[in-house]
Design a protein around this motif. Structure first.
Motif, PDB file in Angstrom:
ATOM      1  N   SER A  33      41.691  49.799  50.689  1.00 27.99           N
ATOM      2  CA  SER A  33      42.528  50.965  51.001  1.00 27.99           C
ATOM      3  C   SER A  33      41.790  51.952  49.850  1.00 27.99           C
ATOM      4  O   SER A  33      42.683  52.103  48.801  1.00 27.99           O
ATOM      5  CB  SER A  33      44.013  50.883  51.005  1.00 27.99           C
ATOM      6  OG  SER A  33      44.234  49.975  51.785  1.00 27.99           O
ATOM      7  N   LYS A  35      41.040  54.748  47.460  1.00 27.27           N
ATOM      8  CA  LYS A  35      41.690  56.065  46.742  1.00 27.27           C
ATOM      9  C   LYS A  35      40.667  57.192  46.225  1.00 27.27           C
ATOM     10  O   LYS A  35      41.206  58.032  45.984  1.00 27.27           O
ATOM     11  CB  LYS A  35      42.536  55.671  45.569  1.00 27.27           C
ATOM     12  CG  LYS A  35      43.478  54.842  45.704  1.00 27.27           C
ATOM     13  CD  LYS A  35      44.653  55.002  46.771  1.00 27.27           C
ATOM     14  CE  LYS A  35      45.869  53.943  46.971  1.00 27.27           C
ATOM     15  NZ  LYS A  35      45.832  53.300  48.324  1.00 27.27           N
ATOM     16  N   SER A  36      39.401  56.754  46.567  1.00 24.07           N
ATOM     17  CA  SER A  36      38.429  57.815  46.311  1.00 24.07           C
ATOM     18  C   SER A  36      37.099  57.317  47.223  1.00 24.07           C
ATOM     19  O   SER A  36      37.162  56.224  47.779  1.00 24.07           O
ATOM     20  CB  SER A  36      38.000  57.589  44.701  1.00 24.07           C
ATOM     21  OG  SER A  36      37.532  56.484  44.266  1.00 24.07           O
ATOM     22  N   HIS A  39      35.551  53.045  45.729  1.00 25.07           N
ATOM     23  CA  HIS A  39      36.661  52.237  45.092  1.00 25.07           C
ATOM     24  C   HIS A  39      36.366  50.853  45.069  1.00 25.07           C
ATOM     25  O   HIS A  39      36.611  50.278  46.096  1.00 25.07           O
ATOM     26  CB  HIS A  39      37.979  52.757  45.681  1.00 25.07           C
ATOM     27  CG  HIS A  39      39.415  52.029  44.981  1.00 25.07           C
ATOM     28  ND1 HIS A  39      40.506  52.543  45.662  1.00 25.07           N
ATOM     29  CD2 HIS A  39      39.624  51.422  44.077  1.00 25.07           C
ATOM     30  CE1 HIS A  39      41.430  51.919  44.564  1.00 25.07           C
ATOM     31  NE2 HIS A  39      40.649  50.999  43.712  1.00 25.07           N
ATOM     32  N   HIS A 103      40.217  48.689  38.585  1.00 26.51           N
ATOM     33  CA  HIS A 103      39.822  49.854  39.680  1.00 26.51           C
ATOM     34  C   HIS A 103      38.643  50.466  38.996  1.00 26.51           C
ATOM     35  O   HIS A 103      38.978  50.930  37.950  1.00 26.51           O
ATOM     36  CB  HIS A 103      40.874  50.748  40.118  1.00 26.51           C
ATOM     37  CG  HIS A 103      42.225  49.844  40.390  1.00 26.51           C
ATOM     38  ND1 HIS A 103      42.353  49.958  41.976  1.00 26.51           N
ATOM     39  CD2 HIS A 103      42.923  49.372  40.146  1.00 26.51           C
ATOM     40  CE1 HIS A 103      43.568  49.071  42.279  1.00 26.51           C
ATOM     41  NE2 HIS A 103      44.057  48.915  40.990  1.00 26.51           N
TER      42      HIS A 103
END
Length: 113
Positions: A33, A35-36, A39, A103
């Motif tokens: 999933s 986020k950029s 990732h 992350h």
């Protein structure tokens, strides 16, 4: 399967993940999933619940994770444009999986917070 088992099974390659680096100490793989644009999660191969569980015996794993994140940023060609490294701790800190992980975010202009 509980949340921490997810990372353990990725490390053991029982769950398919796009692994970008793995050795005896750590495993790095693409987040499912993101986020950029880029990732990547970097996890120690030994279970550590979160930053609060870092002690004298396992302290070196943090510096190794940071060192390898820089190497991965170079490998992924985001080291010149920029990237962000985040470690969340516990629920209020945004940690969703109770297993220490870093992350590595980049590949695009990231929002300030």
């Amino acid at each position: 399967m509980n949340n921490k088992e997810i990372f353990k099974n990725i490390i053991k390659r029982k769950i398919k993940a796009k692994i970008v680096f793995q050795n005896k100490k750590i495993t790095a793989f693409h987040d499912i999933s993101p986020k950029s644009k880029l990732h990547i999660l970097i996890v120690p191969n030994i279970f550590i619940k979160n930053l609060n569980y870092i002690n004298k015996k396992n302290l070196n794993i943090l510096s190794y994770m940071l060192y390898k994140s820089i190497k991965i940023a170079k490998q992924e060609r985001i080291h010149k444009s920029g990237y962000r490294i985040i470690i969340n701790c516990n629920k209020n800190g945004g940690q969703k999986i109770p297993y220490l992980h870093l992350h590595l975010l980049g590949g695009e202009k990231l929002k300030n917070f």
